[in-house]
Design an enzyme around this catalytic site. Structure first.
Site, PDB file in Angstrom:
ATOM      1  N   LYS A  70      13.191   1.989  16.722  1.00 45.44           N
ATOM      2  CA  LYS A  70      12.889   2.555  14.934  1.00 45.44           C
ATOM      3  C   LYS A  70      12.269   4.064  15.298  1.00 45.44           C
ATOM      4  O   LYS A  70      10.920   4.504  15.801  1.00 45.44           O
ATOM      5  CB  LYS A  70      11.868   1.187  14.724  1.00 45.44           C
ATOM      6  CG  LYS A  70      11.579   1.567  13.116  1.00 45.44           C
ATOM      7  CD  LYS A  70      11.216   0.253  12.753  1.00 45.44           C
ATOM      8  CE  LYS A  70      10.391   0.700  11.092  1.00 45.44           C
ATOM      9  NZ  LYS A  70      10.159  -0.047  10.564  1.00 45.44           N
ATOM     10  N   SER A 129       5.491   2.397   2.693  1.00 47.61           N
ATOM     11  CA  SER A 129       5.604   3.149   3.680  1.00 47.61           C
ATOM     12  C   SER A 129       6.443   4.308   3.613  1.00 47.61           C
ATOM     13  O   SER A 129       6.274   5.432   3.568  1.00 47.61           O
ATOM     14  CB  SER A 129       5.033   2.616   5.560  1.00 47.61           C
ATOM     15  OG  SER A 129       3.994   1.959   5.279  1.00 47.61           O
ATOM     16  N   ARG A 131       4.481  -7.330  -2.607  1.00 44.98           N
ATOM     17  CA  ARG A 131       4.964  -7.052  -3.872  1.00 44.98           C
ATOM     18  C   ARG A 131       5.249  -7.339  -4.937  1.00 44.98           C
ATOM     19  O   ARG A 131       5.679  -6.868  -5.756  1.00 44.98           O
ATOM     20  CB  ARG A 131       4.858  -5.135  -3.502  1.00 44.98           C
ATOM     21  CG  ARG A 131       4.361  -4.354  -2.363  1.00 44.98           C
ATOM     22  CD  ARG A 131       4.711  -3.370  -1.684  1.00 44.98           C
ATOM     23  NE  ARG A 131       6.619  -3.872  -1.701  1.00 44.98           N
ATOM     24  CZ  ARG A 131       6.519  -2.887  -0.841  1.00 44.98           C
ATOM     25  NH1 ARG A 131       6.339  -1.473  -0.309  1.00 44.98           N
ATOM     26  NH2 ARG A 131       8.092  -3.468   0.038  1.00 44.98           N
ATOM     27  N   HIS A 155      -2.088  -2.146   2.330  1.00 41.75           N
ATOM     28  CA  HIS A 155      -1.913  -2.322   3.038  1.00 41.75           C
ATOM     29  C   HIS A 155      -3.344  -2.695   3.302  1.00 41.75           C
ATOM     30  O   HIS A 155      -4.083  -3.627   3.271  1.00 41.75           O
ATOM     31  CB  HIS A 155      -1.730  -1.695   4.604  1.00 41.75           C
ATOM     32  CG  HIS A 155      -0.431  -1.248   4.935  1.00 41.75           C
ATOM     33  ND1 HIS A 155       0.151  -0.654   5.554  1.00 41.75           N
ATOM     34  CD2 HIS A 155       0.544  -1.969   5.026  1.00 41.75           C
ATOM     35  CE1 HIS A 155       1.075  -0.194   5.298  1.00 41.75           C
ATOM     36  NE2 HIS A 155       1.583  -1.361   5.293  1.00 41.75           N
TER      37      HIS A 155
END
Length: 151
Positions: free
Chosen positions: A41, A127, A90, A17
């Site tokens: 979540k 993450s 990515r 990040h």
């Protein structure tokens, strides 16, 4: 003023990040790091902890603010007067996931998404991986900024 939103859960913020944020800084007058809140979540870190992690990192950076929001990112961007969304990629899997979201955000709110390819040295970091390493007492120190390491 070129204002961008960098949205995410940031559970926790990673060096990946940071790579994207630092590389986006020269492109915009202001970047809002926006922590999306989704009641459905389950996160490892509380919203307050995630806000503090990020605020500590960027406390001396005047072009960055940190906020939380709920609901649609495109709607949040309109409320904040942000013309851009910043997203890091990515790999092609990320692109395949992000592309229809970007197209929908543009269609809904005329907000343009800017994709930045992450640096190779952080392309393995997510993450999800960091949380897994943390849960299993692994060394995550090379994956996250100092503010998270102290947790």
């Amino acid at each position: 003023m070129r204002r961008a939103v960098f949205p995410g859960t940031f559970d926790p913020i990673t060096l990946g990040h940071l790579d994207i944020i630092n590389r986006a800084l020269p492109l915009f007058d202001e970047i809002i790091i926006a922590i999306g809140v989704n009641a459905d979540k389950k996160t490892m870190f509380t919203l307050e902890e995630r806000l503090k992690f990020i605020e500590d990192i960027f406390k001396d950076q005047k072009k960055i603010s940190v906020e939380s929001y709920s609901g649609l990112t495109a709607k949040y961007c309109k409320e904040k007067g942000a013309q851009f969304i910043v997203r890091g990629l990515r790999n092609t899997t990320d692109l395949n996931y992000e592309q229809p979201i970007a197209q929908t955000n543009y269609q809904m709110a005329n907000v343009e998404t800017i994709f930045l390819i992450c640096s190779p040295e952080v392309s393995n970091i997510s993450s999800t991986i960091v949380r897994d390493v943390m849960r299993n007492d692994g060394d995550y120190s090379k994956l996250v900024p100092t503010s998270v390491k102290s947790k």
